[in-house]
Design a protein around this motif. Sequence first.
Motif, short mmCIF file in Angstrom:
data_model
loop_
_atom_site.label_atom_id
_atom_site.label_comp_id
_atom_site.label_asym_id
_atom_site.label_seq_id
_atom_site.Cartn_x
_atom_site.Cartn_y
_atom_site.Cartn_z
N TRP A 1 -39.07 -37.59 6.59
CA TRP A 1 -38.59 -38.31 5.41
C TRP A 1 -37.06 -38.22 5.37
CZ3 TRP A 1 -41.10 -41.50 2.24
CH2 TRP A 1 -42.49 -41.40 2.12
N GLU A 2 -36.39 -39.36 5.30
CA GLU A 2 -34.93 -39.40 5.18
C GLU A 2 -34.54 -40.12 3.89
OE1 GLU A 2 -33.01 -37.77 7.08
OE2 GLU A 2 -34.40 -37.30 8.73
N LEU A 3 -33.38 -39.73 3.36
CA LEU A 3 -32.97 -40.20 2.04
C LEU A 3 -31.56 -40.78 2.04
CD1 LEU A 3 -33.28 -40.37 -1.10
CD2 LEU A 3 -32.44 -38.00 -1.17
N LEU A 4 -31.41 -41.93 1.42
CA LEU A 4 -30.10 -42.51 1.10
C LEU A 4 -30.04 -42.65 -0.41
CD1 LEU A 4 -27.44 -44.13 1.90
CD2 LEU A 4 -28.86 -46.16 1.51
N GLN A 5 -28.90 -42.24 -1.01
CA GLN A 5 -28.73 -42.35 -2.45
C GLN A 5 -27.49 -43.18 -2.77
OE1 GLN A 5 -30.55 -38.81 -4.79
NE2 GLN A 5 -29.00 -37.91 -3.48
N VAL A 6 -27.63 -44.09 -3.72
CA VAL A 6 -26.51 -44.87 -4.24
C VAL A 6 -26.37 -44.52 -5.73
CG1 VAL A 6 -25.53 -47.15 -4.60
CG2 VAL A 6 -27.00 -46.72 -2.61
N PHE A 7 -25.26 -43.89 -6.08
CA PHE A 7 -25.01 -43.50 -7.46
C PHE A 7 -24.27 -44.64 -8.16
CE2 PHE A 7 -25.68 -39.64 -5.15
CZ PHE A 7 -26.36 -38.80 -6.03
N VAL A 8 -24.83 -45.13 -9.27
CA VAL A 8 -24.34 -46.33 -9.93
C VAL A 8 -23.98 -46.02 -11.38
CG1 VAL A 8 -24.89 -48.70 -10.59
CG2 VAL A 8 -25.78 -47.76 -8.44
N ASP A 9 -22.80 -46.48 -11.79
CA ASP A 9 -22.40 -46.39 -13.19
C ASP A 9 -23.26 -47.36 -14.00
OD1 ASP A 9 -20.90 -47.25 -15.67
OD2 ASP A 9 -19.50 -45.73 -14.95
N ARG A 10 -24.01 -46.80 -14.94
CA ARG A 10 -25.00 -47.61 -15.66
C ARG A 10 -24.33 -48.69 -16.52
NH1 ARG A 10 -27.80 -43.81 -18.95
NH2 ARG A 10 -28.58 -42.97 -16.97
N GLU A 11 -23.16 -48.38 -17.08
CA GLU A 11 -22.50 -49.32 -17.99
C GLU A 11 -21.85 -50.47 -17.24
OE1 GLU A 11 -18.94 -49.34 -21.37
OE2 GLU A 11 -19.85 -47.44 -20.71
N THR A 12 -21.16 -50.14 -16.14
CA THR A 12 -20.43 -51.19 -15.40
C THR A 12 -21.21 -51.74 -14.23
OG1 THR A 12 -19.36 -49.58 -13.93
CG2 THR A 12 -18.26 -50.08 -16.03
N ASP A 13 -22.33 -51.09 -13.92
CA ASP A 13 -23.15 -51.49 -12.76
C ASP A 13 -22.33 -51.44 -11.47
OD1 ASP A 13 -25.51 -52.16 -11.56
OD2 ASP A 13 -25.24 -54.32 -11.81
N THR A 14 -21.46 -50.44 -11.38
CA THR A 14 -20.58 -50.26 -10.22
C THR A 14 -21.03 -49.07 -9.39
OG1 THR A 14 -18.71 -51.11 -11.48
CG2 THR A 14 -18.20 -49.88 -9.48
#
Length: 703
Positions: free
Chosen positions: A155-168
Amino acid sequence: MSEPNDMDDTNPEDGRRRVLAYAALAALGGTAAAGTWALSNPDPPSEPVPADAEIVSDTIPEPVARYAPDLYFGALEKWYPTDPRQYAIETVGGSVVDGYTALNEYTAAFGRTGTPPAPTVFYRVVEAADGVDAIQYWCYSVFDQFTVNFHWHDWELLQVFVDRETDTPLLISASAHSRASPNNEFLDPDLSGGRRLAVLSEVGSHSSATEVNSVLPTFERLPTDDTGSDITNDLLDVSQILSTPFAYGLPRDEGARLPFVMPELEGYRLDDHPALAVDREDFIDERVTVDDWRGLPRPPTDLPLREPGLVIAAPDSRTEADLTYRLRSMASVREAVDGFVGPQLSFEFAVPGFAEDLYASHITSVGIPWEQPRYTDPLADVTDPAHRNRIDGNRPPGLSNRVVGRVRLLGSGAAGALDGFSGAAREALEDVVGVSLFRLPVEVAVRLASDPVATVTRDGNFGFLHVDPGEHSLTINGPGVAPLAHQFVHDGGLFRVGADGELTVVAREDAGWIRGDGQSTTGIAHVRIAEDFAGVVYDGRPVEDDRFAVAVHRAGSYTVEVVDHDGRPGAYRVGPNDFDENGETVHEGIETGKQSLINTLADKIGALRDVVRRLAADEDGEVLDRLSRAQEQAAAAAMAAERGDGRLADRQLSTVVSLLDEARNLLVSGEQPYSNAAVAALEPRILAAVDRAEAAVDAELAS
């Protein structure tokens, strides 16, 4: 402390090429089919993850679809991301995916169509911090075959952390080889204008690298004049002469040759195992596979470099690709599968001992995503302190607990690096130098025994994260090289193994073993071995109590320095003629104190005099005269020390220092028959001899 001998290599039948051990299996219980499997996670997490119910939805959230990555694989890849649910079997213990079934059925399906079966990526959205969501993309492969690990169910993992307010997007974190390896991370990626995130997958291990600079499909650890870097991990000094980003990267994408191995289980190669319906071509290509690391006289130099292979794109990606994967909720896997099982596999490491090599194993476990801390705490998988701080304002102290180093090969001739010599000085020494330092021709494996965890070098560099303070043992193995072991104490923060981060290995056929035993004297607390021109080749604690064994190149000339348990220094010399027919030199009853230092000084001055004679324009001269007299005085001082007359020995050593100073002044005066290059090469060695003489003056007589 020596490593336990986990594997018996005395039986020739059992000792052949064994790189996998069949560890004891924990019974799952119930049916006979399930009863032979090991639990996929034999040690429960220190903080068990709550088994909250997850909702399976057919609707893919818009941000999940937008940031779903395109996947780039190497040409030699065999195990692409697929859907494990198709391989689940029902047992009394629940619905499980077993290693044999998954590998057999995946291989058969791949063989029938010539296309990776059911390409699938699973997603999950987790709150990482106030106002920040982590979009997790999980990829499952039926097998992992690499240099230092192989196991079922990868199992391999990629994570994208996103600002919920700006969707950035704030951060991308691509998981590396293991928890102890730093991830490949990028802060504030520019994914505007419909740019699609790309991920590079390492052949066999499937560790991931971020690809954000649009130079596809390659990984750039450092920026160039034309391109940016694919990571923003912090820069650290691996050694005094090398700085590099603390990231895993892709070894096969950075001009490095990486050896794979063919796994074995229960005495069978996996391609010949009676429970598997697979052939040799179903595993990583033979061209990059090195089955017998210990049987090779030298490291291989003909392993092919990485070549790009299949591109598997996200469902709505505009990227030109070979295939498109399905995007499914991770909750659908938890709903359908209770566990992943298979025999525990391990990788064998040779550990140098005083008398002979011992053997230890690095165990690789399968692991289930929802039993890992990062499943519910995405920040647990962010490995750069500045990146973590950006998300939630914290800098956990464990992220600074790092162990790093660089490995080079000590080889024949002067074509490699000579630490402390450059330019004209190197040219002057070409006919004098027997050995020098070279870039590794093939990457090597590095094992930290305390966890245990293993990694591979990247252009000779390695780094471990989350290394707890305390005593540790590190071992380096590679195909065709003699094993190297280091004992060290980590006080936390950054620790550079070896000679301030520099470590040296040697080809097996060139190896001469320097073995020392201080058990009958005052013991050995520290060992430092320096080659006359290449520099320090070993610097660490002995791997056994008061005894050490270090492989060096037999063509070199070495000074072995030891420190006993009372803090007293000692030294002796080892040259090419000191190795016996077995390639060994054994020094028992190692003494410390003034006499050993003076004897070594006399030998060093003699070696220096020989070099001066070879670089001189004539056979006689004032510099040679001063060195000859200095050697005579050093020999006399050694005799005085042997008689217990420390005062006389110190007076004679003072004369040695004066004669060496005179030799240096004559050398640099320009009035002697030496070229500028010869002066540049010789002056540092004379100054080093002065330092040794002064150290001998300060040393006490042996008690």
